[in-house]
Design a protein around this motif. Structure first.
Motif, PDB file in Angstrom:
ATOM      1  N   GLU A 134       0.800  -1.157   0.142  1.00  0.00           N
ATOM      2  CA  GLU A 134      -0.035   0.125  -0.179  1.00  0.00           C
ATOM      3  C   GLU A 134       0.782   1.489  -0.077  1.00  0.00           C
ATOM      4  O   GLU A 134       0.672   2.484  -0.587  1.00  0.00           O
ATOM      5  CB  GLU A 134      -1.005   0.155   1.184  1.00  0.00           C
ATOM      6  N   ALA A 135       1.971   1.095   0.871  1.00  0.00           N
ATOM      7  CA  ALA A 135       3.067   2.534   0.639  1.00  0.00           C
ATOM      8  C   ALA A 135       3.585   2.507  -0.527  1.00  0.00           C
ATOM      9  O   ALA A 135       3.491   3.868  -1.063  1.00  0.00           O
ATOM     10  CB  ALA A 135       3.945   2.082   1.890  1.00  0.00           C
ATOM     11  N   LEU A 136       3.852   1.420  -1.227  1.00  0.00           N
ATOM     12  CA  LEU A 136       4.258   1.562  -2.479  1.00  0.00           C
ATOM     13  C   LEU A 136       3.451   2.134  -3.385  1.00  0.00           C
ATOM     14  O   LEU A 136       3.886   2.719  -4.402  1.00  0.00           O
ATOM     15  CB  LEU A 136       4.961  -0.098  -3.116  1.00  0.00           C
ATOM     16  N   ARG A 137       2.129   1.617  -3.440  1.00  0.00           N
ATOM     17  CA  ARG A 137       1.211   2.050  -4.310  1.00  0.00           C
ATOM     18  C   ARG A 137       0.913   3.518  -4.197  1.00  0.00           C
ATOM     19  O   ARG A 137       0.823   4.436  -5.003  1.00  0.00           O
ATOM     20  CB  ARG A 137      -0.244   1.319  -4.149  1.00  0.00           C
ATOM     21  N   SER A 138       0.845   3.926  -2.931  1.00  0.00           N
ATOM     22  CA  SER A 138       0.707   5.284  -2.452  1.00  0.00           C
ATOM     23  C   SER A 138       1.918   6.269  -3.114  1.00  0.00           C
ATOM     24  O   SER A 138       1.600   7.305  -3.521  1.00  0.00           O
ATOM     25  CB  SER A 138       0.643   5.672  -1.061  1.00  0.00           C
ATOM     26  N   SER A 139       2.963   5.828  -2.766  1.00  0.00           N
ATOM     27  CA  SER A 139       4.141   6.595  -3.325  1.00  0.00           C
ATOM     28  C   SER A 139       4.214   6.525  -5.006  1.00  0.00           C
ATOM     29  O   SER A 139       4.461   7.854  -5.276  1.00  0.00           O
ATOM     30  CB  SER A 139       5.530   5.720  -3.202  1.00  0.00           C
ATOM     31  N   VAL A 140       3.781   5.297  -5.545  1.00  0.00           N
ATOM     32  CA  VAL A 140       3.531   5.617  -7.111  1.00  0.00           C
ATOM     33  C   VAL A 140       2.341   6.439  -7.493  1.00  0.00           C
ATOM     34  O   VAL A 140       2.700   7.291  -8.485  1.00  0.00           O
ATOM     35  CB  VAL A 140       3.242   4.148  -7.470  1.00  0.00           C
ATOM     36  N   THR A 141       1.483   6.544  -6.570  1.00  0.00           N
ATOM     37  CA  THR A 141       0.270   7.549  -6.975  1.00  0.00           C
ATOM     38  C   THR A 141       0.793   9.059  -7.090  1.00  0.00           C
ATOM     39  O   THR A 141       0.631   9.882  -7.762  1.00  0.00           O
ATOM     40  CB  THR A 141      -0.693   7.248  -6.169  1.00  0.00           C
ATOM     41  N   LEU A 142       1.415   9.148  -5.787  1.00  0.00           N
ATOM     42  CA  LEU A 142       2.053  10.492  -5.545  1.00  0.00           C
ATOM     43  C   LEU A 142       2.997  10.969  -6.505  1.00  0.00           C
ATOM     44  O   LEU A 142       3.120  11.974  -6.816  1.00  0.00           O
ATOM     45  CB  LEU A 142       2.575  10.512  -4.052  1.00  0.00           C
ATOM     46  N   GLY A 143       4.015   9.909  -6.904  1.00  0.00           N
ATOM     47  CA  GLY A 143       4.953  10.262  -8.186  1.00  0.00           C
ATOM     48  C   GLY A 143       4.163  10.508  -9.317  1.00  0.00           C
ATOM     49  O   GLY A 143       4.651  11.431 -10.101  1.00  0.00           O
ATOM     50  N   GLY A 144       3.243   9.702  -9.589  1.00  0.00           N
ATOM     51  CA  GLY A 144       2.169   9.853 -10.925  1.00  0.00           C
ATOM     52  C   GLY A 144       1.967  11.452 -10.866  1.00  0.00           C
ATOM     53  O   GLY A 144       2.012  12.017 -11.936  1.00  0.00           O
ATOM     54  N   ASP A 145       1.287  11.972  -9.690  1.00  0.00           N
ATOM     55  CA  ASP A 145       0.614  13.045  -9.567  1.00  0.00           C
ATOM     56  C   ASP A 145       1.678  14.212  -9.883  1.00  0.00           C
ATOM     57  O   ASP A 145       1.377  15.448 -10.493  1.00  0.00           O
ATOM     58  CB  ASP A 145      -0.069  13.346  -8.473  1.00  0.00           C
ATOM     59  N   THR A 146       2.860  13.957  -9.195  1.00  0.00           N
ATOM     60  CA  THR A 146       3.912  14.972  -9.189  1.00  0.00           C
ATOM     61  C   THR A 146       4.361  15.155 -10.699  1.00  0.00           C
ATOM     62  O   THR A 146       4.846  16.301 -11.157  1.00  0.00           O
ATOM     63  CB  THR A 146       4.947  14.453  -8.355  1.00  0.00           C
ATOM     64  N   LEU A 147       4.480  13.904 -11.370  1.00  0.00           N
ATOM     65  CA  LEU A 147       5.182  13.891 -12.666  1.00  0.00           C
ATOM     66  C   LEU A 147       3.965  14.765 -13.557  1.00  0.00           C
ATOM     67  O   LEU A 147       4.572  15.504 -14.514  1.00  0.00           O
ATOM     68  CB  LEU A 147       5.158  12.577 -13.196  1.00  0.00           C
ATOM     69  N   LEU A 148       2.634  14.477 -13.404  1.00  0.00           N
ATOM     70  CA  LEU A 148       1.595  15.186 -14.225  1.00  0.00           C
ATOM     71  C   LEU A 148       1.868  16.693 -13.927  1.00  0.00           C
ATOM     72  O   LEU A 148       1.873  17.564 -14.799  1.00  0.00           O
ATOM     73  CB  LEU A 148       0.345  14.729 -13.822  1.00  0.00           C
ATOM     74  N   ALA A 149       2.065  16.988 -12.933  1.00  0.00           N
ATOM     75  CA  ALA A 149       2.329  18.497 -12.479  1.00  0.00           C
ATOM     76  C   ALA A 149       3.497  19.166 -12.921  1.00  0.00           C
ATOM     77  O   ALA A 149       3.448  20.176 -13.550  1.00  0.00           O
ATOM     78  CB  ALA A 149       2.337  18.677 -10.664  1.00  0.00           C
ATOM     79  N   VAL A 150       4.563  18.374 -13.002  1.00  0.00           N
ATOM     80  CA  VAL A 150       5.757  18.836 -13.411  1.00  0.00           C
ATOM     81  C   VAL A 150       5.597  18.810 -15.010  1.00  0.00           C
ATOM     82  O   VAL A 150       6.253  19.802 -15.672  1.00  0.00           O
ATOM     83  CB  VAL A 150       6.900  17.777 -13.183  1.00  0.00           C
ATOM     84  N   GLU A 151       4.967  17.683 -15.762  1.00  0.00           N
ATOM     85  CA  GLU A 151       4.792  17.925 -17.201  1.00  0.00           C
ATOM     86  C   GLU A 151       3.903  19.189 -17.612  1.00  0.00           C
ATOM     87  O   GLU A 151       4.258  19.941 -18.594  1.00  0.00           O
ATOM     88  CB  GLU A 151       4.189  16.619 -17.696  1.00  0.00           C
ATOM     89  N   ARG A 152       3.082  19.446 -16.764  1.00  0.00           N
ATOM     90  CA  ARG A 152       2.233  20.678 -17.079  1.00  0.00           C
ATOM     91  C   ARG A 152       3.065  21.907 -17.087  1.00  0.00           C
ATOM     92  O   ARG A 152       3.016  22.647 -17.876  1.00  0.00           O
ATOM     93  CB  ARG A 152       0.971  20.629 -16.255  1.00  0.00           C
TER      94      ARG A 152
END
Length: 292
Positions: free
Chosen positions: A60-78
């Motif tokens: 679950e921690a890995l999944r949360s980290s991956v989700t947070l990383g994905g959201d961060t990547l989307l923000a950085v891409e934007r």
């Protein structure tokens, strides 16, 4: 010559004691084995629950980290996309500024400076003409019917003042044009660097997009791992519960099977009681069978 060796018949009491001992040991072993197996499976289930709980938390921690990383990547891409667009717009504006500065430099050097130089070159002749005109008008003003000509400053002196003002202006304009061209060259370097930076931002954005796709696969893998872990934990708990039941059943069967050696040993140790028991069972048979 054959030897007649008499066969030794085991003592009935000794055999009975051995059978009773075997039955007691078997019963105790069955009880102890059942208790130990039951407790072992219980502790194994507790350890399994703890391990599954820790593993589930890690997943679950890995999944949360991956989700947070994905959201961060989307923000950085934007942000990178907006920065790239702004940088390219700045590059276009710098190109327009370069053209404007080039035009200003050409205007200052090729038109204004050359025109002022031509004016400066023509001023001496104009000064001479102005002096003649000034003297002529002054002479005519001396006549009774002549014009009233009495300027505060002679015309040729005014032109000399203009000549003095224009003396260093063409050279100054040429120096300003050179400075403007230097600034234009600097802007060219800035524009090229801005274009390269925009290209690098585009490359970085594409790399981050690939990383985002990889994070999506990681998220899917973490989700699948969580589902597999949940299903496996339920299956293992079910199997352990079945195992505990089987241990109890097997222990009960083994304990019940010890009745055979215990019964045989008891019959051998107490033959009178065994005979009376068998006689009683035999006497009960006809009575039961003859009961209407």
């Amino acid at each position: 010559m054959p030897l007649n060796v008499p066969l030794r018949v085991p003592d009935r009491t000794q055999a009975g004691r051995v059978l009773v001992a075997i039955g007691v040991v078997g019963a105790v072993t069955s009880l102890v084995g059942t208790v130990v197996g039951f407790r072992f499976l219980g502790e194994l289930r507790g350890a399994l629950d703890d391990t599954i709980g820790v593993t589930a938390d890690a997943v679950e921690a890995l999944r949360s980290s991956v989700t947070l990383g994905g959201d961060t990547l989307l923000a950085v891409e934007r942000i990178l996309d907006e920065t790239e667009s702004t940088t390219r717009e700045l590059s276009v504006a710098l190109r327009d500024t370069e053209d404007a500065l080039g035009a200003v430099a050409a205007l200052s050097e090729d038109e204004l400076a050359d025109s002022l130089t031509a004016v400066s070159r023509s001023l001496p002749a104009l000064i001479d003409v102005a002096a003649v005109i000034d003297r002529t008008l002054s002479g005519l003003g001396a006549l009774p019917f002549g014009p009233d000509y009495d300027p505060d400053e002679p015309f040729d002196d005014s032109l000399r003042a203009v000549q003095q003002e224009l003396a260093g202006l063409p050279a100054s304009l040429r120096r300003q044009a050179a400075l403007i061209r230097d600034g234009r060259d600097s802007l060219v370097d800035v524009r090229r660097g801005t274009t390269r930076m925009a290209d690098d931002l585009a490359t970085l954005n594409a790399t981050l997009a690939s990383s985002g796709a990889l994070l999506e696969r990681y998220d899917a893998a973490a989700t699948d791992a969580g589902d597999v872990l949940t299903g496996s934990s339920e299956g293992l708990r079910r199997h352990l519960a079945i195992g505990r039941v089987l241990v109890v059943v097997l222990g009960t069967v083994l304990l019940a099977s010890q009745a055979v050696p215990l019964g045989l040993g008891w019959f051998l140790l107490r033959p009178e009681a065994a005979a009376a028991f068998l006689a009683g069972r035999g006497s009960e048979g006809p009575d039961v069978a003859g009961t209407p």
